[in-house]
Design an enzyme around this catalytic site. Structure first.
Site, PDB file in Angstrom:
ATOM      1  N   ASP A  31       0.844  -1.204   0.000  1.00 29.56           N
ATOM      2  CA  ASP A  31       0.000   0.000   0.000  1.00 29.56           C
ATOM      3  C   ASP A  31       0.875   1.248   0.000  1.00 29.56           C
ATOM      4  O   ASP A  31       1.898   1.300   0.677  1.00 29.56           O
ATOM      5  CB  ASP A  31      -0.905   0.000   1.243  1.00 29.56           C
ATOM      6  CG  ASP A  31      -2.135   0.872   1.062  1.00 29.56           C
ATOM      7  OD1 ASP A  31      -3.255   0.320   1.022  1.00 29.56           O
ATOM      8  OD2 ASP A  31      -1.982   2.115   0.956  1.00 29.56           O
ATOM      9  N   THR A 117     -16.674  -2.512  -9.973  1.00 29.51           N
ATOM     10  CA  THR A 117     -17.744  -1.673  -9.423  1.00 29.51           C
ATOM     11  C   THR A 117     -19.017  -1.737 -10.256  1.00 29.51           C
ATOM     12  O   THR A 117     -18.958  -1.948 -11.476  1.00 29.51           O
ATOM     13  CB  THR A 117     -17.276  -0.202  -9.388  1.00 29.51           C
ATOM     14  OG1 THR A 117     -18.382   0.645  -9.085  1.00 29.51           O
ATOM     15  CG2 THR A 117     -16.716   0.250 -10.722  1.00 29.51           C
ATOM     16  N   TYR A 141     -14.565   7.172 -13.335  1.00 26.57           N
ATOM     17  CA  TYR A 141     -14.204   6.122 -12.378  1.00 26.57           C
ATOM     18  C   TYR A 141     -14.661   4.756 -12.899  1.00 26.57           C
ATOM     19  O   TYR A 141     -13.871   3.805 -12.982  1.00 26.57           O
ATOM     20  CB  TYR A 141     -14.857   6.436 -11.021  1.00 26.57           C
ATOM     21  CG  TYR A 141     -14.896   5.266 -10.088  1.00 26.57           C
ATOM     22  CD1 TYR A 141     -13.728   4.731  -9.572  1.00 26.57           C
ATOM     23  CD2 TYR A 141     -16.113   4.669  -9.724  1.00 26.57           C
ATOM     24  CE1 TYR A 141     -13.763   3.634  -8.724  1.00 26.57           C
ATOM     25  CE2 TYR A 141     -16.158   3.581  -8.880  1.00 26.57           C
ATOM     26  CZ  TYR A 141     -14.984   3.058  -8.386  1.00 26.57           C
ATOM     27  OH  TYR A 141     -15.014   1.976  -7.560  1.00 26.57           O
ATOM     28  N   GLN A 204     -25.806  16.761   2.969  1.00 25.28           N
ATOM     29  CA  GLN A 204     -26.324  17.274   1.690  1.00 25.28           C
ATOM     30  C   GLN A 204     -26.869  16.088   0.899  1.00 25.28           C
ATOM     31  O   GLN A 204     -26.144  15.115   0.677  1.00 25.28           O
ATOM     32  CB  GLN A 204     -25.198  17.887   0.868  1.00 25.28           C
ATOM     33  CG  GLN A 204     -24.559  19.101   1.480  1.00 25.28           C
ATOM     34  CD  GLN A 204     -23.535  19.668   0.487  1.00 25.28           C
ATOM     35  OE1 GLN A 204     -23.877  20.138  -0.596  1.00 25.28           O
ATOM     36  NE2 GLN A 204     -22.273  19.584   0.868  1.00 25.28           N
ATOM     37  N   GLY A 278     -22.404  12.337 -12.772  1.00 26.26           N
ATOM     38  CA  GLY A 278     -21.979  10.942 -12.893  1.00 26.26           C
ATOM     39  C   GLY A 278     -22.790   9.976 -12.059  1.00 26.26           C
ATOM     40  O   GLY A 278     -22.506   8.775 -12.059  1.00 26.26           O
TER      41      GLY A 278
HETATM   42  N1  UDP Z   1     -24.713  11.090  -1.491  1.00 19.53           N
HETATM   43  C1  UDP Z   1     -25.397  12.185  -0.996  1.00 19.53           C
HETATM   44  N2  UDP Z   1     -24.733  13.008  -0.128  1.00 19.53           N
HETATM   45  C2  UDP Z   1     -23.439  12.801   0.252  1.00 19.53           C
HETATM   46  C3  UDP Z   1     -22.754  11.669  -0.257  1.00 19.53           C
HETATM   47  C4  UDP Z   1     -23.419  10.828  -1.138  1.00 19.53           C
HETATM   48  O1  UDP Z   1     -26.555  12.419  -1.315  1.00 19.53           O
HETATM   49  O2  UDP Z   1     -22.906  13.604   1.023  1.00 19.53           O
HETATM   50  C5  UDP Z   1     -25.412  10.169  -2.422  1.00 19.53           C
HETATM   51  C6  UDP Z   1     -24.718   9.997  -3.745  1.00 19.53           C
HETATM   52  O3  UDP Z   1     -25.124  11.007  -4.650  1.00 19.53           O
HETATM   53  C7  UDP Z   1     -25.178   8.589  -4.150  1.00 19.53           C
HETATM   54  C8  UDP Z   1     -25.326   7.866  -2.816  1.00 19.53           C
HETATM   55  O4  UDP Z   1     -25.420   8.895  -1.827  1.00 19.53           O
HETATM   56  O5  UDP Z   1     -26.450   8.659  -4.761  1.00 19.53           O
HETATM   57  C9  UDP Z   1     -24.146   6.982  -2.484  1.00 19.53           C
HETATM   58  O6  UDP Z   1     -22.979   7.740  -2.690  1.00 19.53           O
HETATM   59  P1  UDP Z   1     -21.546   7.256  -2.223  1.00 19.53           P
HETATM   60  O7  UDP Z   1     -20.571   8.352  -2.554  1.00 19.53           O
HETATM   61  O8  UDP Z   1     -21.599   6.812  -0.804  1.00 19.53           O
HETATM   62  O9  UDP Z   1     -21.249   5.958  -3.090  1.00 19.53           O
HETATM   63  P2  UDP Z   1     -21.238   5.725  -4.696  1.00 19.53           P
HETATM   64  O10 UDP Z   1     -22.665   5.357  -5.056  1.00 19.53           O
HETATM   65  O11 UDP Z   1     -20.735   6.945  -5.353  1.00 19.53           O
HETATM   66  O12 UDP Z   1     -20.316   4.569  -4.851  1.00 19.53           O
END
Ligand code: UDP
Length: 321
Positions: A31, A117, A141, A204, A278
């Site tokens: 790592d 993913t 990503y 948020q 995204g």
């Molecule tokens: N999300 C959100 N507020 C945050 C962080 C994430 O509303 O502060 C939403 C994000 O838009 C997604 C979901 O929560 O729809 C999961 O996001 P996360 O980043 O945990 O994982 P990802 O789906 O990107 O792998």
């Protein structure tokens, strides 16, 4: 088995390392500690500090250790960041990862398990999503992970390197000793729990006008220990290919916040924010293949258990590692 875990100081990597050690395997962690935490590495594992960008160091590590299996977690993982700096994702997740593939071939590694993913699917037409769904990422990503999956297929065909790509849905939860701790934090459940602890004023919600019942994005949350189990099964299996690993149940952002309010007993204020570029509206897995072909049996696939485990860890580690 002797296993080299690249990215074993990160969230899923450190929990998988613990899982493998608990089952009597020998683990060497490689790592860079750029995102990972030294304290997340199980003391029963040996830590080699190095970056995948350093080709000589990667070869040196594999040649010295001669692992039978490699698990590759070492990558950048933020959808939002990948839409601001795509090059960062292609350089780290694709180009640097090639060094690990070449070293694995050089050292005769039998099997490589790769962290892929659900983001490879983009906006899937079929939900729950089977592996046969077309892969059309909508963020850099997801594209970086899909390119790596394709490289694995060709390394298998050309060099005979066995591989399994595990397409994770949303990893969540904690073991007793290890949990999710990113700096800055970008993932939903840790952010919610920071708000519950009063460490941030609110959560948020990124978009409440998606085509879902409550307007917020739906995701499939899977316990990190269940993901760990899938990695060991994949290492032991002769099968090559890509497998979904998720619970099969979808929860909206608002539903997760509500579950967290019930578990923590805290109000958790929310504000609505713009959509995050995204983000697909709905990602829920069909993980039948992993269950039937790898024998994967998730044990903690209940969202309350998942959030409760994350909350227990966060209370013990209020500021992370
Ligand atoms: N999300 C959100 N507020 C945050 C962080 C994430 O509303 O502060 C939403 C994000 O838009 C997604 C979901 O929560 O729809 C999961 O996001 P996360 O980043 O945990 O994982 P990802 O789906 O990107 O792998």
């Amino acid at each position: 088995m002797k296993i080299l875990v690249a990215g074993g100081a990160g969230y899923i990597g450190s929990c998988t390392t613990e899982y493998l050690l608990d089952r009597g395997h020998e683990v060497v962690v490689y790592d860079s500690l750029v995102k990972g935490h030294r304290d997340a590495v199980d003391p029963r594992a040996r830590l080699l500090h190095g970056d995948l960008a350093d080709r000589d160091r990667v070869f040196e590590a594999l040649r010295a250790e001669r692992p039978e299996g490699v698990i590759h977690f070492a990558a950048f993982i933020e959808v939002g960041e990948s839409m601001r700096d795509a090059a960062l994702y292609f350089r780290n997740n694709v180009a640097n990862g090639l060094n690990l593939l070449d070293a694995a071939v050089d050292c005769g590694v039998r099997k490589l398990v790769f962290s892929s993913t659900a983001a490879v699917y983009g906006m899937p037409a079929t939900v729950p999503i089977p592996e046969t769904e077309p892969t059309k990422p909508i963020n850099a990503y997801g594209e970086s992970k899909l390119i790596f999956e394709k490289m694995l297929r060709w390394y298998n065909e050309v060099h005979g390197l066995g591989y399994t790509a595990l397409r994770y849905f949303n990893a969540a939860g904690a073991t007793e000793r290890r949990g999710e701790d990113h700096h800055p934090e970008s993932h939903l459940i840790p952010i919610i729990l920071q708000a519950a602890m009063g460490q941030r004023p609110h959560v948020q919600v990124f978009g409440d006008d998606y085509p879902t019942p409550d307007g917020t994005c739906i995701r499939d949350y899977i316990h990190v220990s269940d993901l760990a189990q899938a990695h060991l099964l994949a290492l032991e299996s002769p099968l090559c290919g890509s497998f979904n690993v998720g619970s099969g149940s979808g929860f909206s952002v608002k539903e997760i916040i509500q579950v967290a309010r019930e578990i923590t007993g805290k109000p958790i204020p929310v504000i609505t924010a713009p959509r995050r570029p995204g983000d697909p509206p709905r990602l829920v897995s069909d993980s039948t293949r992993a269950r039937t072909e790898l024998g994967w049996t998730p044990r903690f696939d209940d969202v309350r258990t998942i959030v409760a485990s994350a909350w227990a860890w966060r209370q013990r580690h209020p500021n992370g590692y």
